[in-house]
Design an enzyme around this catalytic site. Structure first.
Site, PDB file in Angstrom:
ATOM      1  N   GLU B  77       0.152  -1.173   0.026  1.00  0.00           N
ATOM      2  CA  GLU B  77       0.273   0.107  -0.217  1.00  0.00           C
ATOM      3  C   GLU B  77       0.928   1.128  -0.073  1.00  0.00           C
ATOM      4  O   GLU B  77       0.771   1.851  -0.246  1.00  0.00           O
ATOM      5  CB  GLU B  77      -0.670  -0.059   1.082  1.00  0.00           C
ATOM      6  CG  GLU B  77      -2.188  -1.119   1.119  1.00  0.00           C
ATOM      7  CD  GLU B  77      -1.728  -2.153   2.079  1.00  0.00           C
ATOM      8  OE1 GLU B  77      -0.473  -2.907   1.898  1.00  0.00           O
ATOM      9  OE2 GLU B  77      -2.605  -2.910   1.465  1.00  0.00           O
ATOM     10  N   PHE B 139     -11.859  -7.818  13.454  1.00  0.00           N
ATOM     11  CA  PHE B 139     -11.156  -8.192  12.283  1.00  0.00           C
ATOM     12  C   PHE B 139     -10.532  -7.190  11.688  1.00  0.00           C
ATOM     13  O   PHE B 139     -10.840  -6.591  10.878  1.00  0.00           O
ATOM     14  CB  PHE B 139     -11.006  -9.166  12.591  1.00  0.00           C
ATOM     15  CG  PHE B 139     -10.738  -9.991  11.184  1.00  0.00           C
ATOM     16  CD1 PHE B 139      -8.772  -9.991  11.312  1.00  0.00           C
ATOM     17  CD2 PHE B 139     -10.590  -9.694   9.282  1.00  0.00           C
ATOM     18  CE1 PHE B 139      -7.176 -10.671  10.858  1.00  0.00           C
ATOM     19  CE2 PHE B 139      -9.139 -10.320   8.788  1.00  0.00           C
ATOM     20  CZ  PHE B 139      -7.774 -10.416   9.498  1.00  0.00           C
ATOM     21  N   GLN B 140      -8.937  -7.184  11.309  1.00  0.00           N
ATOM     22  CA  GLN B 140      -8.164  -5.544  10.421  1.00  0.00           C
ATOM     23  C   GLN B 140      -9.462  -4.520  11.144  1.00  0.00           C
ATOM     24  O   GLN B 140      -8.816  -2.961  10.103  1.00  0.00           O
ATOM     25  CB  GLN B 140      -8.554  -5.727   8.759  1.00  0.00           C
ATOM     26  CG  GLN B 140      -7.203  -7.155   8.875  1.00  0.00           C
ATOM     27  CD  GLN B 140      -7.352  -7.199   7.173  1.00  0.00           C
ATOM     28  OE1 GLN B 140      -8.562  -7.074   6.180  1.00  0.00           O
ATOM     29  NE2 GLN B 140      -6.006  -7.805   7.178  1.00  0.00           N
ATOM     30  N   LYS B 189     -17.750  -0.827   5.939  1.00  0.00           N
ATOM     31  CA  LYS B 189     -17.863  -1.885   4.575  1.00  0.00           C
ATOM     32  C   LYS B 189     -19.706  -1.784   4.680  1.00  0.00           C
ATOM     33  O   LYS B 189     -19.926  -1.640   3.480  1.00  0.00           O
ATOM     34  CB  LYS B 189     -17.937  -3.000   5.037  1.00  0.00           C
ATOM     35  CG  LYS B 189     -17.513  -3.897   3.300  1.00  0.00           C
ATOM     36  CD  LYS B 189     -17.757  -5.402   4.506  1.00  0.00           C
ATOM     37  CE  LYS B 189     -17.276  -6.419   3.058  1.00  0.00           C
ATOM     38  NZ  LYS B 189     -16.579  -8.027   3.109  1.00  0.00           N
ATOM     39  N   MET B 512      24.769   8.523   1.897  1.00  0.00           N
ATOM     40  CA  MET B 512      24.478   9.663   3.083  1.00  0.00           C
ATOM     41  C   MET B 512      24.654   9.477   4.008  1.00  0.00           C
ATOM     42  O   MET B 512      25.300  10.151   4.904  1.00  0.00           O
ATOM     43  CB  MET B 512      22.891  10.517   2.250  1.00  0.00           C
ATOM     44  CG  MET B 512      22.963  11.783   3.154  1.00  0.00           C
ATOM     45  SD  MET B 512      23.822  12.460   2.064  1.00  0.00           S
ATOM     46  CE  MET B 512      23.030  13.006   0.747  1.00  0.00           C
TER      47      MET B 512
END
Lengths: 172, 616
Positions: B77, B139-140, B189, B512
């Site tokens: 993502e 969940f999630q 949802k 760096m």
């Protein structure tokens, strides 16, 4: 840039009354390291669509200008006014002060409360709850005086502020 | 009891629903997901970068059953957000991201902050567990609006079906208005599954562009009057000019030509003014050009347009451009006087301000300091003659390639192709070298993570740019450490046959970090060595890309040419010298006139102070 002396400022905001708006404002203050000395929030329009937030903060005049500019960027914030910078304003808060004592200290507490025009809103044989409204300074000194007289608990609202005269937060 | 302020379910933007619109014969029954698709379509969305999951299945189903919006399946993502950023940056449109709830949303956080810091317009759609489960540690489930509040310009949790379409329209308006930025919409949802009314953008009111007045004409007048009086002027432009659009960039060219003043740019402003023009001094700041930094230090009027006095630009704040009258034009009032006190602020769109500056320049009395300006240019040319980017490459055919040589040759050989070229970078030494050696004549061609400095930005950014410009040449100038942070995007590149050219400047170090450890921490190279690197050629091949490698100087040009000529994705492992440092460098805590130059330039600059070490 010349050093400017830090001081406190009362900032009033009008915000859309939506989920998370307060978190957005408070998060901005904590995220950018600004101080919140006190904070009050309540809906102020007829439909409850907008709330007024009063924040007492501290910083140099440049800090306060930056705070105002940052708060103005927030989408739900429709108006930001630094009342301290905009001129005369009224800033008041309310406190409930519980004093538990007997004998001479109890009498003394009541005497001082009368001098301050604090109201005893709850009284038992051993305690008072005083309600006091006024400037932050006035509340501070009352609480200091109560400290040796059995002060056990304080609950303060934080500052509600409004500018003097016919001006409004919208017209400033 | 009064409604609980600021916490409740407030209905504050109920639209006139589609069914009440005059043109609607009968109310259409659409699911929330279908309403979402329709709103995205109305907003002109052509591409979404995303990754599916449980909470967004209804949206993916609606996506499947339409053919107007294309979906690019990334492999992580974070990459979806960077790809959308590059899509936005290279097209001027709003980038769109779709992620699922919980880990999908939290993985997007770095990208969202990257977009916020660099003022990139994005709309990120995140799935959420059904409203009834919110707060139950489902969940999630994640408190996505809570987590993303400080990394977005604005965010929503859609609580009612009728809020969905207005939220989408307003999100796009907020993302692209004023100073652009990312906006997230959290979509439970039940909202996407259930029915929802559609509302067209014209039927909803977006709270945007509030207090976005026309720039103050008097402020512009005073700014131009100061410019007319200047003997040692300098334009200092940033990404705000690019965000103001191609017309603003064209007008900037006009203004700079009209005045004859020198111009320097931030990392984000490349291409707003043609990099090949003689009036352009290159980048300023920590790894900026010698001439640009000394001009910044010595100028008497500094004209900042769409730039924000970032700490990488200013160096030590109390020594920044000490004798100049500072003009600062920015669309975001909170940037004015934030870091540097300015003498003449102008709040507004850079494009409008530039146009007004041109008008004022032409109407005010003619510029009378041509002699002084010529002397200033003479001084600048003397600084330029130092050739601060010069380095010595061992010319032997089997010599180890210097990273500067590799990057300079990529630039020169890519330019020879005369193709429309987009360049992304990761973060580190290679990014700064690319910033020094690449010059852009057009805006929107340079894609880099400026404010946040996100390692792993470049490869997904190349995906986004190539999706937006399928026929263009898209290069990612990468380091071996950075690119491994999002190397999984080679899968996306393979799936969509994106002919991205990934050039890995492989010095086996987080370069760096290594450089700072050498300069600031007694050459104690704590954890900065890239051990156990993959074989990048084999890695490329396993992802169906071509893998190439150059280890000696005589292989460099041929390898780059082969990569540029290949009609498909290429990963090029350019093995370079390990200990090279990026110069010029303003050590932290130092001023612009205290630059450290490379070994080639004999003047050695300031020592790094202990206070400087804290500044990072």
């Amino acid at each position: 840039m010349q050093q400017e002396t830090p001081g406190s400022a009362v900032i009033s905001l009008l915000v859309d009354n939506e989920s998370g708006a307060l978190a957005r404002i408070v998060g901005l203050f904590s995220g950018r390291g600004y101080n919140i000395q006190s904070l009050t929030v309540a809906p102020v329009d007829e439909l409850g669509m907008q709330s007024r937030v009063n924040i007492v903060t501290t910083g140099t005049p440049a800090d306060i200008r930056q705070i105002k500019a940052q708060v103005e960027r927030l989408v739900p914030v429709s108006r930001v006014v630094n009342l301290t910078a905009e001129g005369p304003h009224v800033a008041r808060e309310m406190a409930l002060i519980k004093v538990v004592s007997s004998g001479e200290p109890r009498t003394e507490a009541l005497r001082i409360a009368q001098a301050f025009r604090a109201r005893a809103v709850d009284t038992t044989a051993s305690s008072f709850v005083f309600e006091l409204t006024g400037s932050t300074d006035k509340l501070d000194s009352f609480i200091e005086l109560m400290r040796p007289l059995g002060l056990v608990e304080v609950s303060r609202t934080g500052v509600a502020a409004i500018c003097r005269g016919p001006q409004t937060i919208q017209s400033l | 009891m009064r409604p609980s302020p600021l916490m409740g379910d407030q209905d504050k933007m109920t639209p006139q629903t589609a069914s009440s619109a005059p043109d609607a014969q009968k109310p259409q029954t659409l699911s929330g997901a279908e309403v979402l698709m329709r709103a995205l379509d109305e907003q002109g969305v052509e591409v979404i970068f995303g990754y599916p999951g449980g909470a967004v299945l209804p949206i993916y189903d609606a996506l499947f059953r339409q053919n107007r919006i294309r979906h690019i399946l990334v492999r992580h993502e974070q990459a979806a957000v960077h790809a959308a950023e590059a899509y936005a940056r290279s097209t001027g449109k709003v980038g769109v991201v779709l992620v699922t709830s919980g880990p999908g949303a939290t993985n997007a956080v770095t990208g969202l902050l990257d977009a916020l810091m660099d003022s990139i317009p994005l709309v990120c759609l995140a799935g959420q567990v059904p409203s009834s489960l919110i707060g139950n540690d489902a969940f999630q489930e994640a408190d996505t609006t809570g987590i993303t509040r400080p990394v977005t310009k604005y965010n929503y949790l859609v609580r009612k079906p009728e809020d969905l379409a207005p939220a989408v329209h307003e999100a796009f308006a907020i993302a692209r208005s004023g100073r652009p930025g990312p906006v997230l919409i959290d979509l439970p949802k039940n909202i996407t599954v259930g029915n929802a009314p559609y509302a067209a953008a014209s039927q909803t009111t977006a709270r945007v562009a509030k207090r976005m007045p026309e720039p103050d004409r008097d402020a512009v007048k005073r700014a131009v009057a100061a410019m007319k009086k200047s003997c040692r002027p300098l334009f200092y432009i940033g990404g705000g000019v690019i965000n103001a659009g191609p017309e603003a960039c064209a007008n900037l060219r006009k203004l700079v030509k009209l005045t004859g003043f020198p111009i320097t740019s931030t990392l984000m402003g490349f291409g707003a003014y043609p990099g090949s023009d003689a009036q352009y001094l290159g980048m300023l700041g920590m790894h900026g050009m010698y001439e640009a930094n000394l001009a910044t230090h010595g100028c008497d009027v500094l004209i900042a347009l769409g730039s924000r006095f970032d700490d990488r630009v200013t160096g030590r704040v109390d020594a920044f451009s000490p004798d100049s009258f500072k003009i600062h034009a920015d669309i975001d009032p909170s940037q004015i006087n934030k870091i540097i006190h300015v003498d003449q602020p102008i709040v507004g769109d850079a494009g409008r301000i530039i146009t007004m500056m041109i008008e004022e320049w032409e109407s005010q009395p003619a510029y009378g300091h041509q002699t002084e300006l010529a002397a200033w240019w003479e001084q600048i040319e003397a600084w330029r003659a130092l050739d601060c980017l010069r380095f010595s490459q061992d010319p032997a055919p089997d010599a180890i390639i210097k990273p500067q040589q590799a990057i300079r040759r990529i630039y020169e050989l890519a330019r020879e192709t005369k193709r429309e070229t987009y360049v992304s970078t990761e973060v580190g030494q290679h990014q700064m070298w690319a910033a020094q050696y690449f010059r852009f004549d057009e805006p929107n061609r340079w894609l880099t993570s400026g404010g946040l400095g996100t390692m792993g930005y470049g490869l997904p950014a190349a995906v986004g740019a190539q999706v937006a410009h399928p026929d263009a040449l898209v290069l990612d100038i990468a380091g071996e450490a950075s690119t491994l942070m999002n190397i999984q995007e080679l899968g996306t590149i393979a799936q969509y046959r994106l002919p991205v050219k990934l050039f890995i400047i492989n010095n086996h170090y987080m370069g760096m970090v290594r450089q700072w450890q050498e300069l600031l921490h007694g050459s104690r190279y704590s954890e900065s060595y890239s051990d156990a690197l993959p074989d990048f050629v084999k890695l490329a091949e396993s992802f169906h890309a071509r893998g190439l490698r150059a280890t000696r100087l005589d292989e460099l040009d041929d390898t780059i040419r082969a990569a540029l000529a290949h009609d498909g994705p290429v990963v090029v492992d350019l093995c370079v010298t390990e200990g090279e440092n990026c110069f010029p460098m303003i050590p932290s805590g130092a001023a612009h006139n205290e630059m450290i130059l490379g070994p080639e330039q004999e003047e050695r600059g300031a020592k790094v102070t202990r206070e400087g070490m804290m500044l990072v």
